[in-house]
Design an enzyme around this catalytic site. Structure first.
Site, PDB file in Angstrom:
ATOM      1  N   GLY A  24      13.226 -38.093 -33.802  1.00 54.65           N
ATOM      2  CA  GLY A  24      11.485 -38.756 -34.468  1.00 54.65           C
ATOM      3  C   GLY A  24      10.597 -40.043 -33.512  1.00 54.65           C
ATOM      4  O   GLY A  24      10.485 -40.642 -34.315  1.00 54.65           O
ATOM      5  N   TYR A 175      14.393 -36.891 -53.439  1.00 54.39           N
ATOM      6  CA  TYR A 175      14.100 -37.900 -52.282  1.00 54.39           C
ATOM      7  C   TYR A 175      15.515 -39.420 -51.165  1.00 54.39           C
ATOM      8  O   TYR A 175      15.984 -39.186 -51.048  1.00 54.39           O
ATOM      9  CB  TYR A 175      12.806 -38.585 -51.809  1.00 54.39           C
ATOM     10  CG  TYR A 175      13.078 -40.242 -51.302  1.00 54.39           C
ATOM     11  CD1 TYR A 175      13.236 -39.020 -49.511  1.00 54.39           C
ATOM     12  CD2 TYR A 175      12.825 -41.635 -51.386  1.00 54.39           C
ATOM     13  CE1 TYR A 175      12.846 -40.655 -48.959  1.00 54.39           C
ATOM     14  CE2 TYR A 175      12.508 -41.952 -50.132  1.00 54.39           C
ATOM     15  CZ  TYR A 175      12.509 -41.859 -48.783  1.00 54.39           C
ATOM     16  OH  TYR A 175      12.622 -42.611 -47.399  1.00 54.39           O
ATOM     17  N   LYS A 179      18.405 -39.628 -49.076  1.00 49.44           N
ATOM     18  CA  LYS A 179      18.613 -41.180 -48.389  1.00 49.44           C
ATOM     19  C   LYS A 179      20.031 -40.936 -48.708  1.00 49.44           C
ATOM     20  O   LYS A 179      20.856 -41.342 -47.668  1.00 49.44           O
ATOM     21  CB  LYS A 179      17.496 -41.652 -48.634  1.00 49.44           C
ATOM     22  CG  LYS A 179      16.486 -41.313 -48.245  1.00 49.44           C
ATOM     23  CD  LYS A 179      15.623 -40.704 -46.868  1.00 49.44           C
ATOM     24  CE  LYS A 179      15.890 -42.155 -46.234  1.00 49.44           C
ATOM     25  NZ  LYS A 179      15.910 -42.088 -44.394  1.00 49.44           N
TER      26      LYS A 179
END
Length: 287
Positions: A24, A175, A179
């Site tokens: 990324g 989410y 994480k």
């Protein structure tokens, strides 16, 4: 044009000729880390999906490669989807062939959707698990043979310290799971690779960071006024990478805390708007 990157801590030259594989890395924090390490003379593997310009999201693997070269590093731009095992494996081999090995892997690519279980479609759930937690497993699994040959190997994942308070789970458990999954894998890898001398850490920002995720997935560009620039994460990541003998391995790090330990006293210029440096918003998962 991407935001100008200005580093706020000194470079030491410790990363000269080291090869850093960053997922990324075509924009945001990944790009900032790439340019910080490039200024130290590192070889940067820009592993990201963005090969074509996007109307709303500036930066591609090729534009960052040019910036890396201009900053003093060597670049290898590779279009990589971290969900694709074969492509990640090929990219690792290409990086090692070009630069003679891999010294660090930085898991920066991420997917975010702040919705609860009822409101999260299965495809979005799978995307977050694949790009976040599964990618930490996959990049580590494929990079370990290269990292074990390095005398200063690191795996650094951008994920939060474990904080299982209900207030962080109820609103967006899918989410949070993705994480925290990154963090749990990192803690396990730190133990698994301790004898091999491979340092493994997590790093998370104390405050919001002005990136596309904040602008498009969390809120709006107005939130940049309560955010810091990606440079703070780049400087903190650099400090992790130059730490010798795996001294920090297994630590769940916060950018500001680490930089204070390394002598940074004034954080004003890290703010997206230095005039608003005293009114910043804490990032998710931090009390």
């Amino acid at each position: 044009m991407s935001e100008e990157f200005v580093t706020l801590t000194e470079n030491t030259g410790a990363l000269k000729d080291k090869t850093i594989f960053i997922t990324g890395a075509s924009r945001g924090i990944g790009r900032a880390i790439a340019l910080k390490c490039a200024a130290d003379g590192a070889n940067i593997v820009i592993a990201a999906k963005s090969a074509e310009p996007h109307p709303k999201l500036p930066g591609t693997i090729f534009s960052v490669a040019q910036e890396v070269e201009s900053a003093g590093g060597k670049a290898l731009a590779l279009q990589v989807d971290v969900r694709d095992e074969q492509r990640v494996q090929e990219a690792m081999a290409q990086a090692a062939d070009k630069f003679g090995g891999i010294d660090a892997v930085i898991n920066n690519a991420g997917a975010i959707n702040l919705s609860n279980v009822e409101s999260t479609p299965p495809k979005r759930y799978d995307l977050m698990q694949d790009i976040n937690s599964r990618a930490v497993y996959l990049t580590a699994h494929l990079a370990i043979p290269y990292l074990k040959k390095s005398d200063s190997a690191h795996i650094l994942s951008l994920c939060p310290p474990l904080n299982l308070q209900p207030k962080w789970l109820g609103p967006f458990a899918p989410y949070a799971l993705s994480k925290f999954g990154m963090t749990i894998l990192s803690l396990g890898l730190a133990e698994e690779l301790r004898e091999a001398g491979v340092a493994v850490n997590t790093l998370w920002p104390r405050t919001l960071v002005a990136t596309a995720a904040i602008e498009f997935a969390v809120g709006s560009r107005e939130m940049f006024e309560q955010s810091r620039r990606p440079a703070i994460m780049a400087d903190a990541a650099y400090e992790v990478l130059i730490t010798k003998e795996a001294a920090l391995s297994g630590c769940q790090l916060i950018d500001e805390e680490l930089l204070v330990e390394r002598g940074v006293k004034d954080f004003t210029d890290y703010a997206h708007n230095p005039d608003n440096a005293g009114d910043l918003t804490k990032d998710l998962f931090l009390d």
